[in-house]
Structures are given as C-alpha cells and as structure tokens.
Design an enzyme around this catalytic site. Structure first.
Site, PDB file in Angstrom:
ATOM      1  CG  HIS A  76      10.486  30.502 -18.058  1.00 32.38           C
ATOM      2  ND1 HIS A  76      10.073  30.151 -16.793  1.00 32.38           N
ATOM      3  CD2 HIS A  76      10.523  31.847 -18.067  1.00 32.38           C
ATOM      4  CE1 HIS A  76       9.860  31.246 -16.078  1.00 32.38           C
ATOM      5  NE2 HIS A  76      10.120  32.291 -16.835  1.00 32.38           N
ATOM      6  CE1 TYR A 205       3.163  24.768 -17.093  1.00 28.67           C
ATOM      7  CE2 TYR A 205       0.810  24.447 -17.407  1.00 28.67           C
ATOM      8  CZ  TYR A 205       1.985  25.079 -17.749  1.00 28.67           C
ATOM      9  OH  TYR A 205       1.994  26.027 -18.743  1.00 28.67           O
ATOM     10  N   PRO A 294      -6.342  26.844 -21.557  1.00 26.36           N
ATOM     11  CG  PRO A 294      -6.509  28.086 -19.585  1.00 26.36           C
ATOM     12  CD  PRO A 294      -7.315  27.247 -20.528  1.00 26.36           C
ATOM     13  CE  LYS A 298       1.657  24.434 -28.213  1.00 27.70           C
ATOM     14  NZ  LYS A 298       2.687  25.208 -27.508  1.00 27.70           N
ATOM     15  CE1 TYR A 386       3.635  24.603 -21.205  1.00 27.53           C
ATOM     16  CE2 TYR A 386       5.589  25.865 -21.815  1.00 27.53           C
ATOM     17  CZ  TYR A 386       4.448  25.709 -21.045  1.00 27.53           C
ATOM     18  OH  TYR A 386       4.123  26.672 -20.118  1.00 27.53           O
TER      19      TYR A 386
HETATM   20  C1  PHB Z   1       0.213  32.600 -17.524  1.00 24.13           C
HETATM   21  O1  PHB Z   1       1.290  32.972 -17.047  1.00 24.13           O
HETATM   22  O2  PHB Z   1      -0.783  33.337 -17.538  1.00 24.13           O
HETATM   23  C2  PHB Z   1       0.087  31.224 -18.087  1.00 24.13           C
HETATM   24  C3  PHB Z   1       1.221  30.437 -18.199  1.00 24.13           C
HETATM   25  C4  PHB Z   1       1.114  29.149 -18.702  1.00 24.13           C
HETATM   26  C5  PHB Z   1      -0.131  28.657 -19.066  1.00 24.13           C
HETATM   27  C6  PHB Z   1      -1.255  29.441 -18.961  1.00 24.13           C
HETATM   28  C7  PHB Z   1      -1.153  30.729 -18.463  1.00 24.13           C
HETATM   29  O3  PHB Z   1      -0.233  27.373 -19.522  1.00 24.13           O
END
Ligand code: PHB
Length: 395
Positions: A76, A205, A294, A298, A386
């Site tokens: 990604h 997000y 989450p 990280k 990130y």
């Molecule tokens: C996930 O795909 O479970 C996931 C992806 C990004 C995040 C947290 C969880 O920031």
C-alpha cells in the site's frame, strides 16, 4: 512433579516478538526455549491488525522467518484521510519513498511457528509462566506450569518477557506487574470481518460527526472494518444491518460493499510503557513493554523494532561477553517507543470524537486535520511515522 531445562535464553511468549527473537538468536548460534500459555491453534487464529512497515517486512524476509510476507502481502503506497465529507490521499511513495504492507499478524505467526519448528526450536505451547526469579544474578530462571499442572523450571543465562500486555515477567523487571506510564481512552473499536469485495483500494481513516471508522482489508473476498464505539459495548448487541448502518454513516462518500459478517469483536484502547525494560538479566519486549492504540498500526512493528535492538545486545553479551549494548538497550528501544506512542496517540485523538467533545473541540479537530492534509510537511510527517522510522542498524 517438577522438571528443569537449561538453555541460553528463556523466552516467555510465542507472539511475534518472542518467535522472531528466537529465530534471530538461532541464526547467531544462540539456543533458546520459548513457552506460551496458549495453544498453537489459539495463537494462529487470533485476529489482530494487519499493517507491516517496510522495515518489518525486511527483517521477516531477510532472516528467512517468512517468505510469504513478500509474496502474499499487498503493498500500500498510501492511505486516505477523510473528514468533513472530503477524502485526502497521503501518498507515502511520493512523500517519503516508502510503503506499508497489508499482511495479517496471525499469518506472520503461522510463518514464524512453522520456521521455528522446522529449525528444531524448543517451543512449548500450553506452558504458563508463573514468575521470573534471579533477575540480578547470572542464572535467572522462569518458573512455569505445564498443561498437566507440573512445574517446569527453565534456567538460562538471560530471560526475555515477550508475554504480552498481561506480562508475568514485568514484575521481575519493574517491581510490579502493572507499573508503567499509562493512558486510557473513552472509546474502543468495534471490529468486523465480512465476506465482500474491497470497498476502496486503500485504507480509509475517516473522521465523521458520528465518530471514527477505518475501512481496511484482508483479501479480495474478505474485508476488515472498524468503527468507534463505547468501551462497554457488547459485540452481540448489534444486528448485521445495524453494523452496516453504523459503518456506512461514518464514511460518507463511499458506498460500502456489504456481505455476511462472520466475526465481530470490541477492542479496548490503551497507551502503556513499562517503567523499566531491563533489570539485570531480564528484559521486556513487545506488548509486555508497551501497548499502543491501534490507530497508528504500530503494535507489531514496534515489537519487531525491540527485537532488532535486543537481539544485537544479546549476541554481544552471550558471544563476546560485552554487556554495553545490553546496557544501552532500554534507552535505544524507548527512543522509538515514545515516538510511536506519540504517533499512535496523535492519530487516535485527531480522528476520534471524544464523548465529551465540545463544539470548540470539534472545530479545532477539523483545523488540525486541515493543517495536516493541506501541508506537504504535515502529510510527510504522517507518512514518515506511519511507514516507520528506519530500524537500528538496518536501512
Ligand atoms: C487492520 O487491518 O486490522 C488494521 C489496519 C490499520 C490499523 C489498524 C488495524 O491502523
């Protein structure tokens, strides 16, 4: 009935940190024993997050711990931040020349367990650590109980607590099993897995007046999505239709591809750093040392970064009798841990709607989001953090 085994490094916890450490140590000719209270099936089937930094992928593939991380992960090169009805792409590749990889943590664990067993690792499931003794001596030991209730003592030259957020080893290192710098959040994530095609090519997000949502993925046919909820939410309280409504209203502008929801869970948020990471010959790594919310993805990446630093220190200690890298371990690890703590807290606070948020707070938050997306420097900071800062000694 009691049994005693002797090894060079006793590792409590067969999560990513413990397994990767045993793998790298074995490569350096250092024998270890790894125990975990869970069964192999539990470890391999617990759903966790899925984003790997490039550095994490590099360590897993170059050490031979996982080939699939290169062949099966999807790359990604950006994410989307969405707020006030608009989407803004954070272009990692253009901003910092890096990317992240979507590869679920339990797949990493399957690869690591397979690699360790193929390498002849003494890896014992269903064995529960009770305590760590002798941290201040040259012969620390783990006292554990096996599935039949028999006591197992593992005597070692070094003990590593990679035993997660409810670490037993922590008491031997920081004097208390809960001692640490700590923050709770007034919200949690409701997570679902569903059978559907992806709703978006990249992760979204989304900050909305109804709260946060994250649209993530697992494969061409399985998707992972989350929405902000109250920490006391009962996962069974929503019908599938209500879940889709909750998700959909938080991502205006995208029509979510819906399908059967086959897994649901509520994830509570915490930020935590143990007061100490090292005492004598006992160290903490991974979630035993720190927990992050989450939002910044990280958790596992930070565990891998700890392992990279500690493994070098253990090689120096056990192969060259040089304790200096070990003495430097806490400071080195904490340098990255607190940067990741900040990033995870920042992403969380910038994107979620606190239950007591005032009109001022809400407008300020939109100002903050605009400051990030409208500035190349703002976007670059997010992209840099990130995708992950370079790993110690690795590029
Ligand atoms: C996930 O795909 O479970 C996931 C992806 C990004 C995040 C947290 C969880 O920031």
């Amino acid at each position: 009935m009691t049994a005693t085994v002797t090894t060079r490094v006793a590792i409590i916890g067969a999560g990513p940190a413990g397994l990767l450490l045993s793998h790298l140590l074995a490569d350096a000719g250092i024998e270890s024993v790894v125990i975990d209270q869970r069964t192999r099936e539990e470890i391999e089937n617990t759903i966790r997050a899925g984003i790997l930094e490039e550095g994490t992928v590099g360590v897993l593939s170059s050490s031979g711990a996982s080939d699939r991380v290169v062949t099966a992960a999807s790359r990604h090169e950006g994410i989307e931040l969405r707020f006030a009805g608009e989407g803004y792409r954070i272009d990692f590749a253009a901003l910092v020349g890096r990317a992240v990889y979507l590869y679920p943590q339990h797949e990493v664990l399957k690869d690591l367990i397979r690699a360790r067993l193929a390498g002849g690792q003494d890896l014992r499931f269903g064995v529960t650590a009770q305590r760590v003794e002798g941290a201040g001596t040259d012969r620390p030991a783990v006292i554990a109980t096996d599935a039949e209730g028999r006591t197992l003592t593992i005597e070692a030259e070094f003990v590593v607590g990679a035993d997660g957020s409810r670490s037993v080893a922590r008491a031997a290192v920081s004097g208390s099993s809960t001692g640490g710098y700590f923050r709770e959040y007034p919200f949690a994530w409701f997570g679902i897995l569903c059978e559907a095609p992806p709703s978006s090519e990249e992760l979204i997000y989304s900050n909305s007046p109804d709260g946060f949502a994250l649209i993530s993925q697992r494969s061409a046919t399985v998707q992972r999505m989350y929405f902000q909820c109250d920490p006391d939410t009962d996962p069974a309280a929503y019908s599938e239709e209500q879940l889709w409504d909750e998700l959909q209203k938080r991502v205006p502008g995208t029509t979510l591809a819906q399908g059967p929801i086959f897994q649901r869970d509520v994830l509570r948020f915490r930020s935590f750093v143990a007061h100490e990471l090292l005492k004598g010959r006992v160290a903490l790594i991974g979630d035993a040392a720190h927990t992050v919310p989450p939002t910044g993805a990280k958790g596992m990446n930070l565990a891998v970064a700890d392992v990279v630093v500690l493994e070098k220190a253990l090689r120096a200690l056990l192969l060259e009798d040089d304790s200096r890298p070990l003495e430097a371990f806490p400071e080195k690890a904490l340098h990255r841990i607190w940067k990741a703590q900040h990033f995870s807290w920042w992403m969380t606070s910038m994107l979620h709607v606190a239950p007591d948020a005032s009109d001022f707070d809400r407008r300020r938050q939109l100002g903050e989001l605009r400051s990030v997306v409208e500035s190349e420097h703002g976007r670059a900071y997010l992209a840099e953090a990130y995708t992950g800062w370079p790993l110690e000694g690795l590029t």
